[in-house]
Design an enzyme around this catalytic site. Sequence first.
Site, PDB file in Angstrom:
ATOM      1  N   LYS A 104       5.738  39.249  -2.489  1.00  9.09           N
ATOM      2  CA  LYS A 104       4.336  39.159  -2.889  1.00  9.09           C
ATOM      3  C   LYS A 104       3.571  40.379  -2.401  1.00  9.09           C
ATOM      4  O   LYS A 104       4.121  41.285  -1.768  1.00  9.09           O
ATOM      5  CB  LYS A 104       3.731  37.855  -2.369  1.00  9.09           C
TER       6      LYS A 104
ATOM      7  N   ASP B 189       0.498  38.323 -11.848  1.00  9.31           N
ATOM      8  CA  ASP B 189      -0.529  37.580 -11.113  1.00  9.31           C
ATOM      9  C   ASP B 189      -1.925  37.853 -11.653  1.00  9.31           C
ATOM     10  O   ASP B 189      -2.380  39.008 -11.705  1.00  9.31           O
ATOM     11  CB  ASP B 189      -0.468  37.945  -9.629  1.00  9.31           C
TER      12      ASP B 189
ATOM     13  N   ARG C 212       0.816  -1.211   0.000  1.00 13.39           N
ATOM     14  CA  ARG C 212       0.000   0.000   0.000  1.00 13.39           C
ATOM     15  C   ARG C 212       0.848   1.258   0.000  1.00 13.39           C
ATOM     16  O   ARG C 212       0.553   2.220  -0.720  1.00 13.39           O
ATOM     17  CB  ARG C 212      -0.967  -0.018   1.182  1.00 13.39           C
TER      18      ARG C 212
ATOM     19  N   LYS D 137       2.716  24.894  -3.213  1.00 12.72           N
ATOM     20  CA  LYS D 137       1.423  24.337  -2.798  1.00 12.72           C
ATOM     21  C   LYS D 137       1.493  22.813  -2.890  1.00 12.72           C
ATOM     22  O   LYS D 137       0.880  22.174  -3.755  1.00 12.72           O
ATOM     23  CB  LYS D 137       0.298  24.904  -3.655  1.00 12.72           C
TER      24      LYS D 137
ATOM     25  N   GLU E 170       5.976  40.175  -7.278  1.00 10.21           N
ATOM     26  CA  GLU E 170       4.646  39.960  -7.841  1.00 10.21           C
ATOM     27  C   GLU E 170       3.969  41.295  -8.138  1.00 10.21           C
ATOM     28  O   GLU E 170       4.001  42.210  -7.324  1.00 10.21           O
ATOM     29  CB  GLU E 170       3.805  39.166  -6.842  1.00 10.21           C
TER      30      GLU E 170
END
Length: 283
Positions: free
Chosen positions: A171, A223, A104, A139, A201
């Site tokens: 960012k 973005d 598994r 992510k 960004e």
Amino acid sequence: MTAMSPLPDLILEPLVRAALMEDLGTYGDITTRTVIPAGTRYRARIQAREAGVVSGMQIAAIAFRLVDPQLCVTLHTPDGTAIAAGDLLMEIKGDAASILSAERVALNFAGRLSGIATLTAAFVAETRGTTTRITCTRKTTPGLRLVEKQAVLHGGGFNHRFSLSDAILIKDNHIAAAGGIRPVLQAVKASASHMIRTEIEVDRLDQLAEVLDEGGADVVLLDNMDSPTLREAVAMTAGRVILEASGNMRLERIAEVAATGVGYISSGALTHSARTLDLGLDF
């Protein structure tokens, strides 16, 4: 896909060991220990049940060998290979109980990572005829970033940062907290090591103009811009910095975005939304 050297097993073993310990629990595989006579030997085959790009075979082999170093594991299809339904990926020979106890974990890794590689390959296919590269993001599944980013490479993509310490990525919240684009870029120029690359960004063309005027960025992340705006950004930049398009980068948009001339398209979907590829192990 382009062949690439595998990571050292030593780096991957802790991840696989933790997964095996989670699955074996405090008392091991009680089902196998109860119903399989000691000393039973078998040959198992891992095969693809659908087409895709394989990844995680190295990890699957580690899982079997950690459970039982005496198992004979034969890899038939290396990571990064395009596969069809029915293709033989791996054979494992030896103690049946050992094979079943590792099954598994081996398939969980291989199916998950093959799904990422397969989705990445689909994104990459949409960029054909352009110089745009597909890249992943941070992510990722906590604890599995290394192997998920490796799967992106197996699918023909490229890697973005592995951690916050890899590069400077400014960012919108950094810009807001620091007081604007010029202050953050001035801080980079005053304090950052010459060995560290800087990306910033923006989500409007006037912000891009401010970045180009101030200088100090190697890459600009565009973005959530539509394609006409991306084309205008490419024209404004004229090759002075690398441009990366990000935000809402669905598979059906990739060809159109790549045609704008951006250098990179980053998508979190490669790792957070990939479907597990159906692989099976049978005796």
